[in-house]
Design an enzyme around this catalytic site. Structure first.
Site, PDB file in Angstrom:
ATOM      1  N   ARG A 197       0.856  -1.201  -0.089  1.00 51.03           N
ATOM      2  CA  ARG A 197      -0.119  -0.093  -0.170  1.00 51.03           C
ATOM      3  C   ARG A 197       0.855   1.171   0.119  1.00 51.03           C
ATOM      4  NH1 ARG A 197      -4.584   0.212   4.151  1.00 51.03           N
ATOM      5  NH2 ARG A 197      -2.716   0.963   5.611  1.00 51.03           N
TER       6      ARG A 197
ATOM      7  N   LYS B  57      -2.869   6.399   1.175  1.00 54.82           N
ATOM      8  CA  LYS B  57      -2.704   6.776   2.679  1.00 54.82           C
ATOM      9  C   LYS B  57      -1.601   8.164   2.640  1.00 54.82           C
ATOM     10  CE  LYS B  57      -2.364   4.617   7.339  1.00 54.82           C
ATOM     11  NZ  LYS B  57      -3.831   5.189   7.565  1.00 54.82           N
TER      12      LYS B  57
HETATM   13  N1  PLP Z   1      -9.160   4.017   6.603  1.00 52.36           N
HETATM   14  C1  PLP Z   1      -8.391   5.170   7.010  1.00 52.36           C
HETATM   15  C2  PLP Z   1      -8.915   6.251   6.372  1.00 52.36           C
HETATM   16  C3  PLP Z   1      -7.545   4.712   7.579  1.00 52.36           C
HETATM   17  O1  PLP Z   1      -6.503   5.839   7.962  1.00 52.36           O
HETATM   18  C4  PLP Z   1      -7.289   3.429   8.143  1.00 52.36           C
HETATM   19  C5  PLP Z   1      -5.837   3.300   8.937  1.00 52.36           C
HETATM   20  O2  PLP Z   1      -4.967   2.765   8.272  1.00 52.36           O
HETATM   21  C6  PLP Z   1      -8.174   2.460   7.583  1.00 52.36           C
HETATM   22  C7  PLP Z   1      -9.163   2.764   6.815  1.00 52.36           C
HETATM   23  C8  PLP Z   1      -7.760   1.143   8.087  1.00 52.36           C
HETATM   24  O3  PLP Z   1      -6.941   0.399   7.359  1.00 52.36           O
HETATM   25  P1  PLP Z   1      -5.927  -0.835   7.812  1.00 52.36           P
HETATM   26  O4  PLP Z   1      -6.959  -1.599   8.268  1.00 52.36           O
HETATM   27  O5  PLP Z   1      -5.232  -1.122   6.675  1.00 52.36           O
HETATM   28  O6  PLP Z   1      -5.273  -0.096   9.216  1.00 52.36           O
HETATM   29  C1  COI Z   2      -4.179   3.044  11.386  1.00 46.93           C
HETATM   30  O1  COI Z   2      -5.450   2.457  11.720  1.00 46.93           O
HETATM   31  O2  COI Z   2      -3.251   2.584  11.716  1.00 46.93           O
HETATM   32  C2  COI Z   2      -4.155   4.377  11.104  1.00 46.93           C
HETATM   33  O3  COI Z   2      -3.363   4.831  10.513  1.00 46.93           O
HETATM   34  C3  COI Z   2      -5.373   5.170  11.454  1.00 46.93           C
HETATM   35  C4  COI Z   2      -5.046   6.514  11.915  1.00 46.93           C
HETATM   36  C5  COI Z   2      -4.376   7.050  13.139  1.00 46.93           C
HETATM   37  C6  COI Z   2      -4.627   7.730  10.981  1.00 46.93           C
END
Ligand code: PLP
Ligand code: COI
Length: 339
Positions: A80, A183
């Protein structure tokens, strides 16, 4: 080292001993460096400061019942981060460097990996920024990739207790053909205003709708959104949400529990038909949602009427955490042991 209250950790910055850095110059990545400074020294005209060339990741290391430290699905975070770099024209971090730096940062700060049994983990924050100088709008030629870590508890102070969230219609998190699926810092900047307003109004998070029609659910602040209806796990499909690795894992677990998984546009009105809803992410883990209030229309959707998370959310949460903490075997190849 101070005594750490492992069970009472908030989700926040925690100073540890070392971070790890690598610079991209003259078209290539250099040597991996270890630093004990919390600061970086960058040029005032660096592109990360002016044109938003910044991407980050969020991942966790867990100390298992067997004391071993486990990284969860690091390959997905590395992939990612490459997508994010491509999306805003930054130098991509090769997986090998990503892995070396993440494991080095965890090892050097091993004493901060929370012991098993407190629901805490070591949060890992890889960060990629444009450090090269540009005043005209174009990508930098130089980059810094760094990894810092810190012990954390769950993102929402409620932990696995249900939270209230607010639907916003007067702000968008990301444009339909914009950067919502990667991200990058700009997405979070765009969400600050409605999020802080929601907090002031008593909601720890907002539920964003897709920006084109404002009819469908996008995601829940820093987490993806999912719903349970009968034997179905339903989660939005949208080009403007972050492809959550936690959500991907839950979809797999749900399938293997015999559920049907639907990844599709989810209209706001459908909230009235769902039995359970929740937010999921690395930081949020699973946060069950008890009430969703549409700020503009006043419509209220209620769940968890007994004040507790629903049975399916609970089952998914337990299963995910059991794999992460090594209480159950990882039959998916999601876990990498730090040897
Ligand atoms: N959506 C957003 C906007 C986020 O910042 C995050 C965190 O990383 C997620 C979803 C969840 O993603 P993940 O499960 O890969 O941490
Ligand atoms: C995460 O879930 O790892 C995130 O990056 C969320 C956040 C604190 C922006």
């Amino acid at each position: 080292m101070q005594n750490i209250d492992w069970g009472g950790l908030p989700f926040g910055y925690f100073k540890t001993d070392y971070n790890v850095r690598c610079y991209y110059r003259d078209g290539k990545w250099g040597e991996i460096e270890v630093s004990s400074s919390e600061f970086i020294n960058i040029h005032m005209a660096a592109t990360c400061l002016h044109y938003g060339q910044e991407a980050f990741e969020g991942m966790k290391a867990f100390r298992g019942k067997d004391e071993k430290i486990r990284l969860f699905r690091w390959q997905d975070n590395a992939a990612r981060m490459r997508q994010s770099a491509q999306g805003i024209m930054m130098a991509e971090v090769p997986d090998e460097i990503f892995y070396k730096m993440v494991t080095k940062a965890v090892r050097l700060n091993e004493k901060y990996v929370p012991p098993f049994g407190h629901g805490a983990a070591l949060y890992i924050r890889p960060l990629l920024i444009g450090t090269g100088v540009q005043v005209g709008v174009s990508p930098a030629k130089e980059y810094l990739f760094m990894v810092f870590v810190g012990p954390v508890g769950p993102y929402f102070k409620e932990g696995f207790n249900p939270v209230n969230i607010q639907i916003v219609r007067d702000y968008d998190r990301a444009a339909p053909q914009g950067t919502g699926a990667i991200k990058v810092g700009g997405n979070y900047a765009g969400g600050l205003k409605p999020t802080e307003r929601a907090k002031a109004e008593g909601y720890p998070a907002v539920l964003f709708l897709e920006a084109k029609e404002n009819k469908y659910i996008d995601e829940a602040g820093p987490a993806n959104f999912f719903a349970i209806k009968g034997n179905k796990y339903i989660t939005p499909k949208s080009d403007s949400i972050l492809p959550s690795i936690t959500n991907k894992s839950l979809m797999q677990l749900a399938r293997d529990m015999g559920m049907e998984v639907e990844r599709r546009a989810v209209a706001v009105e459908e909230l009235a038909e769902f039995e359970e809803v929740g937010a999921c992410g690395t930081a949020a883990i699973i946060s069950p949602i008890k009430k969703i209030v549409d700020r503009e229309t006043g419509q209220v959707y209620e769940f968890c009427k007994d004040g507790k998370a629903g049975p399916v959310s609970e089952k998914l949460y337990r299963k995910l955490q059991a794999i992460q903490y090594g209480e159950e075997p990882d039959t998916y190849g999601w876990v990498t042991f730090l040897d």
